[in-house]
Design an enzyme around this catalytic site. Structure first.
Site, PDB file in Angstrom:
ATOM      1  N   TRP A 103      -3.635 -15.995 -25.308  1.00 25.46           N
ATOM      2  CA  TRP A 103      -2.999 -17.237 -25.748  1.00 25.46           C
ATOM      3  C   TRP A 103      -2.919 -17.359 -27.270  1.00 25.46           C
ATOM      4  O   TRP A 103      -2.479 -18.370 -27.787  1.00 25.46           O
ATOM      5  CB  TRP A 103      -3.689 -18.454 -25.133  1.00 25.46           C
ATOM      6  N   ASP A 174      -3.786 -24.124 -31.797  1.00 25.97           N
ATOM      7  CA  ASP A 174      -3.596 -24.442 -30.386  1.00 25.97           C
ATOM      8  C   ASP A 174      -4.985 -24.801 -29.859  1.00 25.97           C
ATOM      9  O   ASP A 174      -5.859 -23.943 -29.775  1.00 25.97           O
ATOM     10  CB  ASP A 174      -3.029 -23.223 -29.643  1.00 25.97           C
ATOM     11  N   LYS A 198      -6.260 -29.692 -19.486  1.00 23.79           N
ATOM     12  CA  LYS A 198      -7.608 -29.130 -19.374  1.00 23.79           C
ATOM     13  C   LYS A 198      -8.656 -30.190 -19.721  1.00 23.79           C
ATOM     14  O   LYS A 198      -9.496 -30.533 -18.907  1.00 23.79           O
ATOM     15  CB  LYS A 198      -7.754 -27.910 -20.273  1.00 23.79           C
TER      16      LYS A 198
HETATM   17  N1  PMP Z   1      -2.759 -22.125 -24.880  1.00 21.98           N
HETATM   18  C1  PMP Z   1      -3.940 -21.993 -24.259  1.00 21.98           C
HETATM   19  C2  PMP Z   1      -5.181 -21.849 -25.076  1.00 21.98           C
HETATM   20  C3  PMP Z   1      -3.993 -22.013 -22.864  1.00 21.98           C
HETATM   21  O1  PMP Z   1      -5.169 -21.878 -22.233  1.00 21.98           O
HETATM   22  C4  PMP Z   1      -2.798 -22.177 -22.117  1.00 21.98           C
HETATM   23  C5  PMP Z   1      -2.769 -22.269 -20.617  1.00 21.98           C
HETATM   24  N2  PMP Z   1      -3.795 -21.784 -19.921  1.00 21.98           N
HETATM   25  C6  PMP Z   1      -1.607 -22.282 -22.818  1.00 21.98           C
HETATM   26  C7  PMP Z   1      -1.620 -22.269 -24.195  1.00 21.98           C
HETATM   27  C8  PMP Z   1      -0.299 -22.463 -22.096  1.00 21.98           C
HETATM   28  O2  PMP Z   1      -0.197 -23.797 -21.825  1.00 21.98           O
HETATM   29  P1  PMP Z   1       1.028 -24.474 -21.071  1.00 21.98           P
HETATM   30  O3  PMP Z   1       0.931 -24.030 -19.642  1.00 21.98           O
HETATM   31  O4  PMP Z   1       0.762 -25.929 -21.279  1.00 21.98           O
HETATM   32  O5  PMP Z   1       2.278 -24.020 -21.715  1.00 21.98           O
END
Ligand code: PMP
Length: 365
Positions: A103, A174, A198
């Site tokens: 991520w 993020d 989350k």
């Molecule tokens: N960033 C992180 C740190 C994540 O854990 C996730 C999803 N697990 C995402 C981004 C992607 O998020 P989204 O599904 O809201 O696009």
């Protein structure tokens, strides 16, 4: 409610029961209006109150300074991977990314389609990410539009405890999997974003906190709907916002406030992590955390058992006793116990006891 399981899902994830109960109570007839909040106009005073209460709760819990906007987007954190560079990298400019896992790499790849971006650090070794970098490993370009980090790496189970020092380069994060796990100094950041699903609510809304001067000088040659300035000017009501997700975020954050705010939450989170890692370390003949100690995540600890067969058995037996979602991400395998704010200390104690018993019963396997 007695049939709720202990839910270790990584996101969407467990929510405070009281937040769900409040939605349940209010659902059919929101505050005597004869309709649910799902059916209210986003231009009406009832929704407006919910919307502004949610903004205010974010400001209060995070002590957001006046020179920041609190915004709500749709499209998840993945959409911010694109919106951040579209807005913040000027024509001909570039940005820096810290590569600490899946991520962290995704936003880097997306930004690469929009502008020139660099890796200011990459901690991958033999295909694995087992830590976050130290300050002296970061090669920050002083001309970068920003430095992007992923504060908690949900899949790899690593987390930043000290945020990088970037001098005049704005820090962008993020924070999807650790937003509000503790209080922090918002003024260290140019911008941070988090999919709510989350730690702070359900899927469907993404929180963005951004410094006002960055919005003022952001690019305007991009579609209106992707501009931070559009959302800032209209208090995230330029078009229909994800009303129900924001309403649920309101429910979650009002409980966090009632609990005493983020310093109380931090204490609980640290204690939960202490208990879990203590079991892993006490039985290091059986359990193993593949993450370097000072990068071990408080939110999404990962661990392995001696064999994949035992891991499958562990996950299946945990499920039988009411603990679900302990499977690690498919890309790395193993186990993961997501322990977001709504996960109670008692539940982590239950998991730790189960781990102890499981080891004893399966030592010879
Ligand atoms: N960033 C992180 C740190 C994540 O854990 C996730 C999803 N697990 C995402 C981004 C992607 O998020 P989204 O599904 O809201 O696009």
């Amino acid at each position: 409610m007695t049939n709720r399981v202990i839910n270790f899902n990584a996101g969407p994830a467990t929510l405070p029961l009281a937040a769900i109960e409040r939605a349940h109570r209010e659902l059919l007839d929101f505050q005597g209006t004869g309709m649910s909040i799902l059916e209210h106009s986003h231009r009406g005073k009832e929704y407006d109150r919910v919307h502004n209460e949610t903004v205010d709760l974010v400001k209060e819990l995070l002590s957001v300074p006046d020179n920041y906007h609190v915004l709500f987007f749709q499209g998840g954190a993945s959409t911010q991977f694109v919106i951040v560079p579209m807005n913040l990298i000027p024509v001909g400019g570039s940005a820096d990314y810290v590569l600490t896992g899946h991520w962290a790499t995704r936003p880097y790849e997306e930004a690469n389609l929009i502008a020139k971006v660099r890796a200011a650090a990459d901690v991958e070794q033999n295909g694995k990410f087992t830590r976050v970098p130290k300050q002296n490993e970061l090669k920050v370009d002083s001309k970068a539009a920003y430095l992007h980090i992923t504060s908690n790496n949900t899949i790899e189970g690593t987390q930043f405890f000290d945020f990088p020092d970037t001098n005049s380069v704005p820090l962008v994060a993020d924070m999807s999997s650790d937003i509000m796990w503790r209080p922090f100094d918002v003024s260290r950041f140019g911008l941070f974003y988090a999919g709510a699903q989350k730690n702070i609510g359900p899927a469907g809304v993404t929180l963005v906190v951004v410094r006002k001067d960055l919005v003022e000088k952001a690019r305007t040659d991009i579609p209106v709907i992707f501009r931070y300035s559009t959302f800032a000017k209209e208090n995230s009501l330029f078009n229909t916002p994800p009303c129900f997700s924001i309403y649920m975020m309101r429910n979650v954050l009002s409980i966090v406030k009632e609990q005493g705010g983020l310093s109380v939450v931090e204490k609980q989170n640290r204690e939960k992590a202490r208990i879990l890692y203590q079991v892993i370390d006490a039985y290091s003949d059986y359990y193993c955390c593949p993450v370097e100690k000072d990068s071990r995540s408080v939110m999404t600890p990962v661990f392995r058992l001696p064999t994949e067969e035992l891991e499958a058995k562990f996950i299946a037996e945990a499920k039988k006793v009411g603990m679900v979602g302990l499977k690690g991400h498919r890309s790395v395998g193993g186990c993961r116990a997501s322990m977001y704010n709504a996960m109670t200390l008692a539940n982590i104690q239950t998991l730790a006891n189960f781990m102890e018993k499981f080891r004893k019963a399966n030592l010879e396997a």
